[in-house]
Every structure is written in C-alpha cells, then in structure tokens.
Design an enzyme around this catalytic site. Structure first.
Site, mmCIF file in Angstrom:
data_model
loop_
_atom_site.group_PDB
_atom_site.id
_atom_site.type_symbol
_atom_site.label_atom_id
_atom_site.label_comp_id
_atom_site.label_asym_id
_atom_site.label_seq_id
_atom_site.Cartn_x
_atom_site.Cartn_y
_atom_site.Cartn_z
ATOM 1 N N GLY A 1 2.832 -0.894 4.332
ATOM 2 C CA GLY A 1 2.873 0.506 3.913
ATOM 3 C C GLY A 1 4.293 0.947 3.635
ATOM 4 N N GLY A 2 4.914 1.581 4.621
ATOM 5 C CA GLY A 2 6.250 2.163 4.454
ATOM 6 C C GLY A 2 7.270 1.240 3.800
ATOM 7 N N SER B 1 3.605 -1.550 10.359
ATOM 8 C CA SER B 1 5.060 -1.533 10.524
ATOM 9 C C SER B 1 5.734 -2.866 10.188
ATOM 10 C CB SER B 1 5.438 -1.093 11.949
ATOM 11 O OG SER B 1 5.033 0.248 12.162
ATOM 12 N N GLU C 1 -5.281 -4.325 11.124
ATOM 13 C CA GLU C 1 -4.253 -3.299 11.241
ATOM 14 C C GLU C 1 -4.460 -2.514 12.530
ATOM 15 O OE1 GLU C 1 -2.335 -2.332 7.266
ATOM 16 O OE2 GLU C 1 -4.008 -0.962 7.532
ATOM 17 N N GLY D 1 2.706 2.749 10.748
ATOM 18 C CA GLY D 1 3.665 3.828 10.551
ATOM 19 C C GLY D 1 4.420 4.218 11.819
ATOM 20 N N ASN E 1 0.871 -1.189 0.000
ATOM 21 C CA ASN E 1 0.000 0.000 0.000
ATOM 22 C C ASN E 1 0.902 1.233 0.000
ATOM 23 O OD1 ASN E 1 -1.817 2.051 0.546
ATOM 24 N ND2 ASN E 1 -2.215 1.410 2.669
ATOM 25 N N TRP E 2 1.003 1.860 -1.168
ATOM 26 C CA TRP E 2 1.934 2.984 -1.290
ATOM 27 C C TRP E 2 1.418 4.265 -0.643
ATOM 28 C CZ3 TRP E 2 3.509 2.604 -7.205
ATOM 29 C CH2 TRP E 2 4.217 1.410 -7.402
ATOM 30 N N LYS E 3 0.143 4.295 -0.297
ATOM 31 C CA LYS E 3 -0.469 5.525 0.249
ATOM 32 C C LYS E 3 -0.210 6.679 -0.717
ATOM 33 C CE LYS E 3 -0.105 3.468 4.770
ATOM 34 N NZ LYS E 3 0.052 3.612 6.208
ATOM 35 N N GLU F 1 -6.581 5.156 8.089
ATOM 36 C CA GLU F 1 -6.335 6.562 7.736
ATOM 37 C C GLU F 1 -7.572 7.174 7.086
ATOM 38 O OE1 GLU F 1 -2.703 5.855 5.573
ATOM 39 O OE2 GLU F 1 -1.703 5.356 7.452
ATOM 40 N N HIS G 1 -9.477 1.629 5.331
ATOM 41 C CA HIS G 1 -8.163 1.794 5.976
ATOM 42 C C HIS G 1 -8.322 2.791 7.132
ATOM 43 C CE1 HIS G 1 -4.017 2.907 6.673
ATOM 44 N NE2 HIS G 1 -3.679 1.791 6.052
HETATM 45 P P1 PGA Z 1 2.927 0.717 7.642
HETATM 46 O O1 PGA Z 1 1.449 0.876 7.050
HETATM 47 O O2 PGA Z 1 3.446 -0.593 7.117
HETATM 48 O O3 PGA Z 1 3.674 1.891 7.112
HETATM 49 O O4 PGA Z 1 2.789 0.713 9.124
HETATM 50 C C1 PGA Z 1 0.589 -0.224 6.951
HETATM 51 C C2 PGA Z 1 -0.736 0.214 6.407
HETATM 52 O O5 PGA Z 1 -1.232 1.264 6.826
HETATM 53 O O6 PGA Z 1 -1.322 -0.458 5.532
#
Ligand code: PGA
Length: 258
Positions: free
Chosen positions: A242-243, A221, A175, A181, A12-14, A105, A103
């Site tokens: 994500g990251g 993470s 999650e 993050g 997930n590149w956001k 966010e 998600h």
């Molecule tokens: P993260 O994000 O790996 O950067 O913690 C995961 C996500 O929000 O899908």
C-alpha cells in the site's frame, strides 16, 4: 525459494493519486524498468483508483511497460442499477488482469461479508481476470490465538467448492489487519507460518495441485527494507504493497529486493 511460482508484487494505491499523477508515476516506473528490468520470475501489477485506470492502461500499453493492470474492487453483479459501482466487465474491457477482492478496508469500512467477497471473486472469474483474495486477522484475534482459524474460515468461504484449476490460478493475499498502514510489518516467521497455513488449507479445500500453483502474497507495511526477507520465504509468492507503492521508485525497489 518459492519453487516455480512467479512472484507477484502488487501496488495498491488505495484512494491516492489523480490520473495526472498516475501518468507521471507510470513514466517513472517505465524508465526504471528499462534501465534495470526485474529478474526472471518476478512480475508487477498496479492497482490505481478507478478514475486512473484508463490513463494507466494507455501509458502501460503505449510503451509496452511490463506491468499488469489491476483494480482495487468491483461490484458482484453483471450490470444494472447500482449507482456509483463498477462491474467486472468494465474492468476487463480496460485489460485489467487482477482485481483485489475482500481487502480488509472493504470488509471493515464497507461491511463486506465473506459471502459478498466470494460473489465478487465469482464476478472477476467470469470475466477471466484473476482475483487477489485478501484474508487476515485483527490484532485481537492474533492475541487470542485465533489467527489461523480466522483465516481458514475466510478461505473456506472464498474458495470452498471451486475446481482445482480455478483455485490454482488464484492469488491469496495474507494481510494481518494490525500490520496494514501501521508501520508494523509481520515478522518473517509470522508471514511464513500463515502463508504455509494458507497453502495447507488450499490443499484441503482443492487438492495438492491447486496448492502447489496458488500464489500467496503478504501485505502490511511492506517497505524496500523489509521486502527482501519476505520474498525469500518458501511459501510467500509476492507482496501486496500500500503506502510504499505510492512512489514508483519505492515500489521498484521492493520488486528488486534480494
Ligand atoms: P500498507 O497497505 O502497505 O500501507 O500497510 C497494504 C494493503 O493494505 O494492501
């Protein structure tokens, strides 16, 4: 091991990577996969921002790269006067297979309610794509012992009343908000406990068969170092990253872990 369920590792590149950077990324990932394919029973999906979807689709398809295309969100309506939004149909015409819905966010910064998340999952299913439905508790909820009931509530809203066949085809991403993050991955025990809880809840809501087919990802993470232990958990069927998915090599290492 996770029985016969395929493990899905999703990047997930956001709001990261332009379409130029995305093309380069896919070329790097394709080269890595050519040199060392994933073992059987593992699959990858990439979730670029909307602006890079078409470029990533073309790069994947022209080289037959064995990676599914995913999106990060969509609007719940078929079409209409919703300035700035993208419909499920638009995504399906780009050969998108997976769409992340709910998600944390989106729930947190864009005020998406459980009802809206369900409507988005409906829109994705109408276009024969697979929703990746995100659930998870805040730190406060975890510390007050509310993690399991919170996730049950989110699940009930998203999947209650759906047929066993539909539920069995879903991906649920656990999650924990405090792990996203933050550099603080859930312990393997926490991840497995919640993944098992999710499967039990799916069984309650849609029956045993649906529970045996539904895939449960962990996200928060995840790194190449933590991925292996998470992927061997009995009820964890993949990772939402994500990251650590922003570099092709790092996502590849995660997908190859263990
Ligand atoms: P993260 O994000 O790996 O950067 O913690 C995961 C996500 O929000 O899908």
């Amino acid at each position: 091991m996770s029985g016969s369920r395929e493990l899905l590792i999703s990047g997930n590149w956001k709001m990261n990577l332009t379409h130029f950077e995305a093309i380069q990324y896919v070329q790097e990932l394709a080269a890595l996969l050519r040199a060392g394919p994933l073992r059987a029973g593992r699959a990858l999906s990439l979730h670029p921002p909307f602006t890079a979807l078409r470029s990533v689709q073309t790069a994947l398809e022209s080289d037959s790269v064995p990676v599914a295309l995913g999106a990060q969100n969509c609007h719940e309506s078929e079409k209409g006067a919703f300035t700035g939004e993208v419909s499920a149909e638009m995504l399906s015409k780009l050969n998108v297979s997976y769409v992340i819905v709910g998600h944390s966010e989106r729930r947190q910064y864009f005020a998406e309610s459980d009802q809206l998340v369900r409507a988005k999952a409906d829109a994705v299913l109408r276009r024969e794509m697979t929703p990746i439905i995100c659930v998870g508790e805040s730190l406060e909820e975890r510390e007050s012992g509310e993690a399991l009931p919170k996730v049950s509530c989110q699940l009930e809203a998203a999947i209650g009343g759906r047929s066993a066949a539909v539920v069995g085809g879903l991906v649920i991403a656990y999650e924990p908000i405090w792990a996203i993050g933050s550099g603080r991955t859930a312990t393997v025990e926490d991840a497995e406990e919640m993944a098992a809880h999710i499967r039990t809840e799916v069984e309650r809501l849609a029956g045993e068969e649906a529970a045996s087919f539904v895939r449960v990802q962990y996200g928060g993470s995840v790194t190449p170092e933590s991925a292996g232990d998470l992927l061997v958990c009995k009820d964890v069927d993949g990772l939402l990253v994500g990251g650590a998915s922003l570099k092709a090599e790092s996502l590849y290492e995660i997908a190859r872990a263990r």
